[in-house]
Design an enzyme around this catalytic site. Structure first.
Site, PDB file in Angstrom:
ATOM      1  N   HIS A 142       0.841  -1.206   0.000  1.00  0.00           N
ATOM      2  CA  HIS A 142       0.000   0.000   0.000  1.00  0.00           C
ATOM      3  C   HIS A 142       0.880   1.261   0.000  1.00  0.00           C
ATOM      4  CE1 HIS A 142      -3.213   2.801   0.916  1.00  0.00           C
ATOM      5  NE2 HIS A 142      -2.563   3.207   1.988  1.00  0.00           N
ATOM      6  N   SER A 266     -15.085   6.117  10.817  1.00  0.00           N
ATOM      7  CA  SER A 266     -14.322   4.880  10.667  1.00  0.00           C
ATOM      8  C   SER A 266     -15.223   3.790  11.232  1.00  0.00           C
ATOM      9  CB  SER A 266     -13.009   4.923  11.462  1.00  0.00           C
ATOM     10  OG  SER A 266     -12.243   6.050  11.078  1.00  0.00           O
ATOM     11  N   THR A 358      -4.103   0.386   5.584  1.00  0.00           N
ATOM     12  CA  THR A 358      -4.703  -0.349   4.457  1.00  0.00           C
ATOM     13  C   THR A 358      -3.893  -1.600   4.138  1.00  0.00           C
ATOM     14  OG1 THR A 358      -5.393   1.760   3.587  1.00  0.00           O
ATOM     15  CG2 THR A 358      -5.461  -0.090   2.056  1.00  0.00           C
TER      16      THR A 358
HETATM   17 MN    MN Z   1      -6.127   4.238   7.437  1.00  0.00          MN
END
Ligand code: MN
Length: 434
Positions: A142, A266, A358
């Site tokens: 990522h 989130s 991620t």
């Molecule tokens: Mn993040």
């Protein structure tokens, strides 16, 4: 303290299908609201939620040293504070109560009716009061993809990346459980080629496929946690969708890092799966490409083989699985993250949430964000209904799933599922008249 809940041969008198995420070997912890509007701490077997507050009040935990109201609370923080020994005693006891051969609750209909609920009768809540939220950036794939897109393919990783687990401090007030929809955020961005910023709804709402671990009280201020002890202070894990607005992020993030592009929401899966339940799925992480400092030197097999998937489902449409990744791809493991987080003496509390960053793999279909899957919008992702996505559209639902399987038993996290709504429009205020 032995952990005997993982015996793959054990079955329960609560029935479930072979592919459930929640066999009797899992015994996750969560908080739910019953149809009678009672909030309680619970666990789950198959498609049934089990009220641990009711179990405790009916004396089923009499041989486990617990405070009287341990499970009659609206968060798991106190239980998590009690430490690993208590977590194991309670999981072992729950495993015994629901073992196929144990009649004490199985044969007591009156108790069963007060303790066991069908999952569709309960509403899952946030499992912990999250004091602090930290988000790491621990997938090399990522970080490399993002560095290649936005900086320089030749120097995609910044010089610190292979020496320490990079992270930022996030915001806990906007962490929400699965099922709560999220409005598309508005904010400032700088369109390509423009010379002044504009304000409006984000045009680049994205998911980030992450997992997060939840800590217990781990240390005193000033006392680092050694890397070899770090796992003792990790209660368990959830799936985390760290919603991001890429256009807002690009304009605002220099020089101090993520801010409003990241803190509008989130989403987490509501059941915390303990590290004890994940023990059979322990595995090796990637080999380090650079020697690390002593405080980050971790024993092998400190990560877990957890399959992860992401679906996009348009309104009234069919789902498309756009990503298949795995937790084990992460370069830095949780022990290294917690050791690094506290090497300066930073205190960690019960209920703190630490995101992985991620989780992308090396194959393009394992990329954990639309930013990477659509390569910053240059390669739209085709959905099963024929439409295309570069980022997430209004009324799209994003669903993330995670589970482990290496034998007859599957241990899963369930899902974190949330819908993106159009931007919030405040009601016109009526003019004040005197
Ligand atoms: Mn993040």
């Amino acid at each position: 303290m032995p952990n005997h809940t993982n015996n793959p041969k054990r079955t329960s008198w609560i029935g479930y299908s072979i592919d459930t995420h929640f066999p009797i070997q899992n015994i996750p912890f969560g908080v739910f609201l019953t149809k009678d509007n009672v909030i309680t701490i619970g666990t789950r077997i198959g498609d049934y939620a089990i009220d641990l507050g009711a179990l405790q009040s009916m004396n089923y935990f009499k041989d486990v040293p617990l405070t009287d109201d341990m499970f009659m609370q609206d968060t798991l923080n106190d239980f998590i504070s009690d430490g690993k020994k208590t977590w194991r005693l309670v999981r072992n006891r729950i495993g015994d109560i629901f073992d196929k051969n144990n009649g004490e609750l199985r044969d007591n209909k009156e108790h069963r009716d007060r303790i066991i609920f069908s999952m569709d009768e309960v509403e899952m809540q946030l499992p912990v009061l999250i004091g602090d939220y930290t988000d790491f950036y621990s997938s090399k794939e990522h970080a490399t993809n993002v560095g290649t897109m936005f900086r320089d393919p030749e120097n995609a990783l910044l010089p610190n990346w292979l020496h320490l687990p990079v992270a930022y401090h996030g915001r806990s007030s906007s962490i929400i459980p699965s099922g709560i929809p999220v409005h598309r955020p508005c904010g400032q961005s700088m369109p390509a080629g423009a010379d002044s910023p504009v304000f409006g709804p984000s045009k680049a709402v994205d998911f980030e496929l992450e997992m997060a671990f939840i800590t217990t009280d781990a240390n005193k201020l000033g006392h680092p946690i050694p890397v070899d002890e770090a796992e003792d202070y990790i209660f368990g894990m959830v799936i985390l969708n760290d919603w991001s607005a890429r256009d807002i992020q690009r304009w605002e993030y220099v020089p101090l890092g993520p801010f409003l592009a990241k803190n509008f929401a989130s989403s987490i899966s509501p059941w915390i799966v303990t590290l004890d339940a994940l023990e059979p799925f322990r595995t090796e992480g990637p080999e380090l490409e650079m020697p690390v400092m002593d405080y980050l030197k971790s024993a092998p097999r400190k990560t877990y083989d957890i399959c992860l998937e992401v679906d996009i489902t348009p309104e009234n449409g069919k789902k498309t699985t756009v990503c298949k990744s795995n937790f084990k791809y992460l370069y830095w493991n949780m022990s290294q993250q917690l050791a690094h987080h506290t090497i300066n003496g930073c205190k960690v509390n019960s209920g703190d949430l630490m995101g992985s960053g991620t989780i992308s793999g090396s194959d393009p279909d394992s990329y954990g964000s639309m930013l990477e899957l659509s390569w910053k919008g240059e390669k739209p992702v085709k959905l099963n209904d024929g439409t295309e996505r570069t980022y997430i559209q209004d009324n799209d639902t994003v669903t993330m799933r995670g589970f482990c399987k290496n034998g007859p038993v599957r241990i899963g996290f369930g899902e974190v599922k949330s819908k993106i709504l159009p931007p919030f429009v405040p009601k016109a205020r009526s003019k004040k008249t005197n």
